[in-house]
Motif scaffolding. Structure first.
Motif, PDB file in Angstrom:
ATOM      1  N   SER A  97      40.482  52.073  36.910  1.00  0.00           N
ATOM      2  CA  SER A  97      39.368  51.321  37.473  1.00  0.00           C
ATOM      3  C   SER A  97      39.676  49.828  37.402  1.00  0.00           C
ATOM      4  N   SER A  98      40.183  49.324  38.478  1.00  0.00           N
ATOM      5  CA  SER A  98      40.396  47.883  38.600  1.00  0.00           C
ATOM      6  C   SER A  98      39.861  47.464  39.954  1.00  0.00           C
ATOM      7  N   TYR A  99      39.239  46.298  39.999  1.00  0.00           N
ATOM      8  CA  TYR A  99      38.653  45.830  41.248  1.00  0.00           C
ATOM      9  C   TYR A  99      39.443  44.642  41.750  1.00  0.00           C
ATOM     10  N   ASN A 100      39.667  44.640  43.049  1.00  0.00           N
ATOM     11  CA  ASN A 100      40.353  43.542  43.702  1.00  0.00           C
ATOM     12  C   ASN A 100      39.642  43.283  45.024  1.00  0.00           C
ATOM     13  N   ILE A 101      39.576  42.039  45.430  1.00  0.00           N
ATOM     14  CA  ILE A 101      38.898  41.673  46.684  1.00  0.00           C
ATOM     15  C   ILE A 101      39.544  42.395  47.860  1.00  0.00           C
ATOM     16  N   GLN A 102      40.845  42.572  47.842  1.00  0.00           N
ATOM     17  CA  GLN A 102      41.546  43.199  48.964  1.00  0.00           C
ATOM     18  C   GLN A 102      41.180  44.674  49.111  1.00  0.00           C
ATOM     19  N   LYS A 103      40.733  45.300  48.056  1.00  0.00           N
ATOM     20  CA  LYS A 103      40.340  46.702  48.159  1.00  0.00           C
ATOM     21  C   LYS A 103      39.109  46.884  49.022  1.00  0.00           C
TER      22      LYS A 103
END
Length: 116
Positions: free
Chosen positions: A30-36
């Motif tokens: 569970s990691s969040y990135n703007i590009q996702k």
């Protein structure tokens, strides 16, 4: 007797699905990135609003294709056992094909087969 068996089956199904979802959530990264969160189309970044309307003709063509594709899927098993079914099987498949022909005639009459 049957009611308790049904309850046991339903509770077992709910438990197994809950356990599977819990394990998946626990071990998933569970990691969040703007590009996702961005729209992705064939490796090309989108410009402007990526939500756009399509002509309803595309959907009509897709539905008609699926309708006649499924027709062929139903015709194959019938063709395999046509001799064993006898006259009742022949009448049932003729009735099936008549319904499909009426559906095609209706779509043709409504202009669903015209590409505009």
């Amino acid at each position: 007797m049957y009611f308790t068996l049904l309850i046991v089956v339903i509770l077992t199904a709910i438990a197994l699905v809950s356990i599977a979802l819990g394990i998946a959530r626990a071990i998933s990264p569970s990691s969040y990135n703007i590009q996702k969160g961005e729209s992705y189309e064939c490796g090309i970044p989108t410009r402007g609003n990526s939500w756009m309307q399509f002509k309803v003709g595309y959907y009509l063509f897709a539905i008609l294709f699926l309708m006649f594709d499924i027709e062929t899927v139903f015709l194959f098993p019938w063709a395999v056992v046509v001799e064993d079914l006898g006259i009742n099987g022949l009448f049932s498949i003729i009735f099936f094909l008549i319904i499909l022909v009426f559906g095609l005639a209706y779509a043709w009459k409504k202009g669903a087969l015209e590409w505009k």
